[in-house]
Design a protein around this motif. Structure first.
Motif, PDB file in Angstrom:
ATOM      1  N   PHE A 167      50.096  40.854  45.466  1.00 52.12           N
ATOM      2  CA  PHE A 167      49.116  40.996  46.595  1.00 52.12           C
ATOM      3  C   PHE A 167      47.863  40.240  45.744  1.00 52.12           C
ATOM      4  CE2 PHE A 167      52.126  44.319  47.459  1.00 52.12           C
ATOM      5  CZ  PHE A 167      52.086  44.297  48.699  1.00 52.12           C
ATOM      6  N   VAL A 168      47.243  39.258  46.543  1.00 49.43           N
ATOM      7  CA  VAL A 168      46.475  38.275  45.761  1.00 49.43           C
ATOM      8  C   VAL A 168      45.078  38.312  46.647  1.00 49.43           C
ATOM      9  CG1 VAL A 168      45.619  36.212  44.647  1.00 49.43           C
ATOM     10  CG2 VAL A 168      47.943  37.005  44.662  1.00 49.43           C
ATOM     11  N   GLY A 169      43.860  38.506  46.338  1.00 41.23           N
ATOM     12  CA  GLY A 169      42.663  38.239  46.770  1.00 41.23           C
ATOM     13  C   GLY A 169      42.383  36.915  47.042  1.00 41.23           C
ATOM     14  N   PRO A 170      41.262  36.306  47.521  1.00 42.18           N
ATOM     15  CA  PRO A 170      40.926  34.740  47.832  1.00 42.18           C
ATOM     16  C   PRO A 170      40.799  34.037  46.499  1.00 42.18           C
ATOM     17  CG  PRO A 170      39.102  36.270  48.146  1.00 42.18           C
ATOM     18  CD  PRO A 170      39.950  37.236  47.726  1.00 42.18           C
ATOM     19  N   VAL A 171      41.684  32.907  46.813  1.00 38.40           N
ATOM     20  CA  VAL A 171      41.770  31.913  45.801  1.00 38.40           C
ATOM     21  C   VAL A 171      41.016  30.840  46.260  1.00 38.40           C
ATOM     22  CG1 VAL A 171      43.235  30.431  44.182  1.00 38.40           C
ATOM     23  CG2 VAL A 171      43.963  32.572  44.968  1.00 38.40           C
TER      24      VAL A 171
ATOM     25  N   GLU B 228      59.288  43.559  33.480  1.00 42.10           N
ATOM     26  CA  GLU B 228      60.042  43.996  34.633  1.00 42.10           C
ATOM     27  C   GLU B 228      59.861  45.339  34.575  1.00 42.10           C
ATOM     28  OE1 GLU B 228      64.949  44.304  34.812  1.00 42.10           O
ATOM     29  OE2 GLU B 228      64.212  43.404  33.210  1.00 42.10           O
ATOM     30  N   ASN B 229      59.811  45.883  35.817  1.00 40.45           N
ATOM     31  CA  ASN B 229      59.701  47.197  36.413  1.00 40.45           C
ATOM     32  C   ASN B 229      58.410  47.612  35.880  1.00 40.45           C
ATOM     33  OD1 ASN B 229      62.221  47.634  37.744  1.00 40.45           O
ATOM     34  ND2 ASN B 229      63.220  47.948  35.586  1.00 40.45           N
ATOM     35  N   MET B 230      57.312  46.952  36.419  1.00 42.17           N
ATOM     36  CA  MET B 230      55.980  47.359  35.920  1.00 42.17           C
ATOM     37  C   MET B 230      54.885  46.823  37.230  1.00 42.17           C
ATOM     38  SD  MET B 230      55.542  46.351  31.937  1.00 42.17           S
ATOM     39  CE  MET B 230      54.241  47.504  31.967  1.00 42.17           C
ATOM     40  N   VAL B 231      53.704  47.697  37.143  1.00 38.15           N
ATOM     41  CA  VAL B 231      52.860  47.638  37.897  1.00 38.15           C
ATOM     42  C   VAL B 231      51.490  47.029  37.443  1.00 38.15           C
ATOM     43  CG1 VAL B 231      51.438  48.525  39.918  1.00 38.15           C
ATOM     44  CG2 VAL B 231      53.886  49.339  39.488  1.00 38.15           C
ATOM     45  N   PHE B 232      50.703  46.039  37.796  1.00 36.94           N
ATOM     46  CA  PHE B 232      49.641  45.593  37.231  1.00 36.94           C
ATOM     47  C   PHE B 232      48.539  45.383  38.332  1.00 36.94           C
ATOM     48  CE2 PHE B 232      53.309  43.537  35.114  1.00 36.94           C
ATOM     49  CZ  PHE B 232      52.846  43.822  33.596  1.00 36.94           C
ATOM     50  N   VAL B 233      47.354  45.945  37.791  1.00 40.97           N
ATOM     51  CA  VAL B 233      46.072  45.740  38.603  1.00 40.97           C
ATOM     52  C   VAL B 233      45.125  44.983  37.759  1.00 40.97           C
ATOM     53  CG1 VAL B 233      44.517  46.910  39.929  1.00 40.97           C
ATOM     54  CG2 VAL B 233      46.719  47.817  39.752  1.00 40.97           C
ATOM     55  N   ARG B 234      44.651  43.808  38.489  1.00 36.21           N
ATOM     56  CA  ARG B 234      43.480  42.985  37.690  1.00 36.21           C
ATOM     57  C   ARG B 234      42.495  42.941  38.699  1.00 36.21           C
ATOM     58  NH1 ARG B 234      46.101  44.510  34.248  1.00 36.21           N
ATOM     59  NH2 ARG B 234      47.294  43.354  32.578  1.00 36.21           N
ATOM     60  N   ASP B 235      41.193  42.908  38.098  1.00 38.52           N
ATOM     61  CA  ASP B 235      39.986  42.448  39.074  1.00 38.52           C
ATOM     62  C   ASP B 235      39.152  41.496  38.289  1.00 38.52           C
ATOM     63  OD1 ASP B 235      39.712  45.853  39.206  1.00 38.52           O
ATOM     64  OD2 ASP B 235      39.779  44.840  41.089  1.00 38.52           O
TER      65      ASP B 235
ATOM     66  N   HIS C 167      52.854  46.387  56.481  1.00 34.20           N
ATOM     67  CA  HIS C 167      51.741  46.862  57.175  1.00 34.20           C
ATOM     68  C   HIS C 167      50.439  46.296  56.194  1.00 34.20           C
ATOM     69  CE1 HIS C 167      53.059  49.545  60.220  1.00 34.20           C
ATOM     70  NE2 HIS C 167      53.992  49.954  59.402  1.00 34.20           N
ATOM     71  N   VAL C 168      49.075  46.192  56.372  1.00 31.15           N
ATOM     72  CA  VAL C 168      48.080  45.556  55.680  1.00 31.15           C
ATOM     73  C   VAL C 168      48.250  46.572  54.356  1.00 31.15           C
ATOM     74  CG1 VAL C 168      45.698  45.336  55.264  1.00 31.15           C
ATOM     75  CG2 VAL C 168      46.963  44.623  57.314  1.00 31.15           C
ATOM     76  N   GLU C 169      48.422  45.985  53.075  1.00 31.82           N
ATOM     77  CA  GLU C 169      48.571  46.842  51.767  1.00 31.82           C
ATOM     78  C   GLU C 169      47.032  47.075  51.428  1.00 31.82           C
ATOM     79  OE1 GLU C 169      50.574  48.425  48.322  1.00 31.82           O
ATOM     80  OE2 GLU C 169      51.167  47.794  50.521  1.00 31.82           O
ATOM     81  N   ASP C 170      46.808  48.337  51.291  1.00 31.01           N
ATOM     82  CA  ASP C 170      45.231  48.787  50.894  1.00 31.01           C
ATOM     83  C   ASP C 170      45.345  48.643  49.147  1.00 31.01           C
ATOM     84  OD1 ASP C 170      42.858  49.573  50.096  1.00 31.01           O
ATOM     85  OD2 ASP C 170      43.203  51.430  51.274  1.00 31.01           O
ATOM     86  N   GLY C 171      44.730  47.684  48.569  1.00 34.22           N
ATOM     87  CA  GLY C 171      44.724  47.748  46.868  1.00 34.22           C
ATOM     88  C   GLY C 171      43.342  48.477  46.463  1.00 34.22           C
ATOM     89  N   SER C 172      42.646  49.258  46.988  1.00 34.01           N
ATOM     90  CA  SER C 172      41.384  49.723  46.773  1.00 34.01           C
ATOM     91  C   SER C 172      41.695  50.823  45.648  1.00 34.01           C
ATOM     92  CB  SER C 172      40.612  50.570  47.851  1.00 34.01           C
ATOM     93  OG  SER C 172      40.592  49.371  48.856  1.00 34.01           O
ATOM     94  N   ILE C 173      42.836  51.605  45.595  1.00 31.34           N
ATOM     95  CA  ILE C 173      42.703  52.857  44.583  1.00 31.34           C
ATOM     96  C   ILE C 173      44.040  52.791  43.653  1.00 31.34           C
ATOM     97  CG2 ILE C 173      41.628  54.372  46.387  1.00 31.34           C
ATOM     98  CD1 ILE C 173      44.440  55.244  47.309  1.00 31.34           C
ATOM     99  N   VAL C 174      44.884  51.831  43.691  1.00 28.51           N
ATOM    100  CA  VAL C 174      45.969  51.604  42.997  1.00 28.51           C
ATOM    101  C   VAL C 174      45.629  51.228  41.737  1.00 28.51           C
ATOM    102  CG1 VAL C 174      47.686  50.912  44.404  1.00 28.51           C
ATOM    103  CG2 VAL C 174      46.267  49.206  43.317  1.00 28.51           C
ATOM    104  N   THR C 175      46.130  51.878  40.528  1.00 32.89           N
ATOM    105  CA  THR C 175      45.872  51.590  39.107  1.00 32.89           C
ATOM    106  C   THR C 175      47.033  51.210  38.420  1.00 32.89           C
ATOM    107  OG1 THR C 175      46.236  53.639  38.204  1.00 32.89           O
ATOM    108  CG2 THR C 175      43.779  53.162  39.149  1.00 32.89           C
ATOM    109  N   ASP C 176      46.904  50.489  37.161  1.00 33.09           N
ATOM    110  CA  ASP C 176      48.128  50.094  36.185  1.00 33.09           C
ATOM    111  C   ASP C 176      48.817  51.656  36.097  1.00 33.09           C
ATOM    112  OD1 ASP C 176      47.747  47.734  35.849  1.00 33.09           O
ATOM    113  OD2 ASP C 176      46.635  47.922  34.174  1.00 33.09           O
TER     114      ASP C 176
ATOM    115  N   TYR D  60      48.790  43.517  41.827  1.00 32.08           N
ATOM    116  CA  TYR D  60      47.510  43.448  42.662  1.00 32.08           C
ATOM    117  C   TYR D  60      46.273  42.721  41.775  1.00 32.08           C
ATOM    118  CZ  TYR D  60      49.678  47.550  45.037  1.00 32.08           C
ATOM    119  OH  TYR D  60      50.433  48.403  45.813  1.00 32.08           O
ATOM    120  N   LEU D  61      45.931  41.496  42.627  1.00 25.51           N
ATOM    121  CA  LEU D  61      44.744  40.884  42.068  1.00 25.51           C
ATOM    122  C   LEU D  61      43.512  40.744  42.731  1.00 25.51           C
ATOM    123  CD1 LEU D  61      46.742  37.627  41.082  1.00 25.51           C
ATOM    124  CD2 LEU D  61      46.329  39.510  39.595  1.00 25.51           C
ATOM    125  N   ARG D  62      42.516  41.532  42.505  1.00 27.06           N
ATOM    126  CA  ARG D  62      41.452  41.789  43.553  1.00 27.06           C
ATOM    127  C   ARG D  62      40.303  41.055  42.885  1.00 27.06           C
ATOM    128  NH1 ARG D  62      42.362  48.393  43.119  1.00 27.06           N
ATOM    129  NH2 ARG D  62      41.472  47.826  40.955  1.00 27.06           N
TER     130      ARG D  62
END
Length: 389
Positions: free
Chosen positions: A249-253, A204-211, A355-364, A230-232
Motif C-alpha cells: 500500500f503506497v501513498g503518492p509517488v 518473509e512473513n513480515m509487516v513494514f510501515v514507513r513514513d 475495501h479502502v485500506e486504512d493505514g493510519s494506525i498500523v505499526t511494525d 505500508y508506505l505513507r
C-alpha cells in the motif's frame, strides 16, 4: 463520299479530343480539391491538437532541462558555486531532476517506448551524478524514513502459534516484547543503511510501515514473500522487484513506479507513471496520470486506488494526484499490437475488489495473525484467478 468520311472522322476525333480534355480538367479539379481539403484538415488538426503532444517538442524540452542539470553539476564540482550557496544550488538541481521525471510521466502516453526508456535512463544517471556530487560537497547527513514506535496491541484469538517478528517476540497473550539489541552478526543487523534510496529486501512473513519524512525519497522493495508493506507520505520514485504473495500500500509517488517480476500479490499505488514488466496473477489498485504500461505480463487485474491514511488528501494534492483520472482501466500492453483488447489484463470485478485500506494506525509491531490474513486473502484471490482463467 471520301470527303464525307473524312469529315465524319475529323468530327469524331475532335469530339474524342474534347472529351479527353474535359476528363483531364475534371481530374485536375478533383486533385485540386483533394489537396485543398488535405491542407485544411492538417491546419485544423494543428490548431486543435495539444502542442505538448509532440515527440520533437518533448525531446527539445527534455534536452534543455538535462543541460541545465549537467551544467549545474559541472559548476558545483568545479567549485564555481559559493560554499554557503552549495546546498541550495544542489537542491535546485534536484528540483530540476524532479521536473524531468514529471515531464516524462506526463508525456509517456504518446512517446515511443524507446524514448521513454532512454529518458528514464538519463534521469537515473543524473540522480546518481547528483548524489555523488552531494556526497563530495556536503557534510554527511542521513536521509531516513521514520519507523513508528512499536505499540502493544492485543491479537485476536487464533489457533496458530504467532511467529517471530523483527521487532521482537510475540507472547502467547498477543503482546509484543520490548525489542532487544540486535547482535552485529545477526541477519537483522545486516539491513542496509537507510539513505536516499532505502531498500526493504529479502524478508518473509513480515509487516513494514514507513513514513517519508523528507521529499525526494526513493525506495526499493525487492525479494519479499508474504509481506505487507505500508508506505505513507510522498515518494519520488518506487522500484518493486521479485515479490511473491505480498500486499503493498503506497501513498503518492510524484515520479514513476517501476515493477518487475511480481506474482500473486496486491499492489495499491498512486503515481504519475506506472510500468509493469514480467508480472502475473497480480491485482493493481491504481491512480495514475498516464496510462499504465505492461510488458510480458499475464493474468493481471486493475481497479481504482484503495488506500487511505491521516493526511493522504494533502499528500495527493501536493503530488497532483488528488483527482481520479479513470486511467486505471486504460492499460497499454506494449506486447499486444492487435486491434482487439489484450488478454493479459482485465478489471477486478466489483464484488471482488478490496475495501479502502486504512493505514493510519498500523505499526511494525503487528503480530503474525495479520500475515495469516494476508495468506488467506491471497489464497482467495488466486482461487478467483483460476475461476476466470
Amino acid at each position: 463520299m471520301a470527303t464525307e468520311n473524312a469529315e465524319v472522322q475529323a468530327a469524331a476525333a475532335e469530339m474524342l479530343e474534347r472529351k479527353h480534355a474535359e476528363r483531364l480538367e475534371r481530374l485536375a479539379l478533383i486533385n485540386k480539391n483533394r489537396l485543398e481539403g488535405s491542407s485544411i484538415r492538417k491546419s485544423q488538426a494543428a490548431d486543435s491538437s495539444d502542442p505538448r503532444e509532440s515527440v520533437d517538442v518533448f525531446l527539445a524540452a527534455f534536452g534543455q532541462k538535462r543541460e541545465v542539470v549537467e551544467k549545474g553539476l559541472a559548476s558545483a564540482l568545479a567549485n564555481e558555486v559559493e560554499p554557503t550557496h552549495i546546498k541550495r544550488h544542489l537542491d535546485d538541481l534536484a528540483l530540476e531532476v524532479g521536473a524531468l521525471e514529471k515531464l516524462v510521466a506526463d508525456a509517456s502516453y504518446f512517446l515511443p517506448a524507446y524514448d521513454v526508456r532512454s529518458s528514464q535512463t538519463t534521469i537515473l544517471k543524473l540522480k546518481d551524478d547528483l548524489e555523488s556530487a552531494s556526497s563530495q560537497l556536503l557534510p554527511k547527513k542521513k536521509f531516513s524514513f521514520r519507523n513508528k514506535a512499536a505499540k502493544k496491541v492485543p491479537a485476536p484469538s487464533i489457533e496458530e502459534k504467532p511467529t517471530t517478528l523483527e521487532t521482537g517476540q510475540v507472547k502467547p497473550n498477543g503482546l509484543q516484547d520490548t525489542p532487544q539489541p540486535v547482535p552485529a552478526d545477526s541477519p537483522a543487523a545486516s539491513l542496509p543503511e537507510i539513505n536516499n534510496r532505502e531498500r526493504i529486501q529479502g524478508k518473509e512473513n513480515m509487516v513494514f510501515v514507513r513514513d517519508a519524512d523528507v521529499l525526494g525519497a526513493e525506495l526499493t522493495l525487492s525479494n519479499l514473500n508474504k509481506c505487507k508493506v505500508y508506505l505513507r507520505g510522498r515518494l519520488t520514485t518506487l522500484y518493486i522487484d521479485s515479490l511473491r504473495n505480498c500486499q503493498i500500500f503506497v501513498g503518492p509517488v510524484t515520479g514513476s513506479v517501476f515493477i518487475e517480476n511480481v506474482e500473486n500479490s496486491t499492489l495499491v499505488l498512486a503515481s504519475h507513471q506506472i510500468r509493469i514488466h514480467s508480472t502475473k496473477s497480480t491485482d493493481f489498485y491504481v491512480r495514475v496520470r498516464s496510462r499504465p504500461i505492461v510488458e510480458y505480463t499475464t493474468k493481471n487485474r486493475f481497479a481504482p486506488y484503495a488506500f487511505s491514511y491521516l493526511g493522504i488528501e494533502e499528500d495527493l494534492r501536493a503530488a497532483n494526484l488528488a483527482e481520479e483520472t479513470g486511467l486505471w482501466e486504460k492499460v497499454d500492453d506494449f506486447r499486444w499490437l492487435r486491434a482487439v483488447p489484450s488478454p493479459n489484463w482485465t478489471s477486478v470485478p466489483l464484488k471482488e475488489r478490496i475495501h479502502v485500506e486504512d493505514g493510519s494506525i498500523v505499526t511494525d509491531a503487528v503480530s503474525s495473525y495479520i500475515v495469516a490474513i494476508i495468506s488467506q486473502t491471497e489464497a482467495a484471490r488466486r482461487h478467483a484467478f483460476k475461476l476466470h482463467s
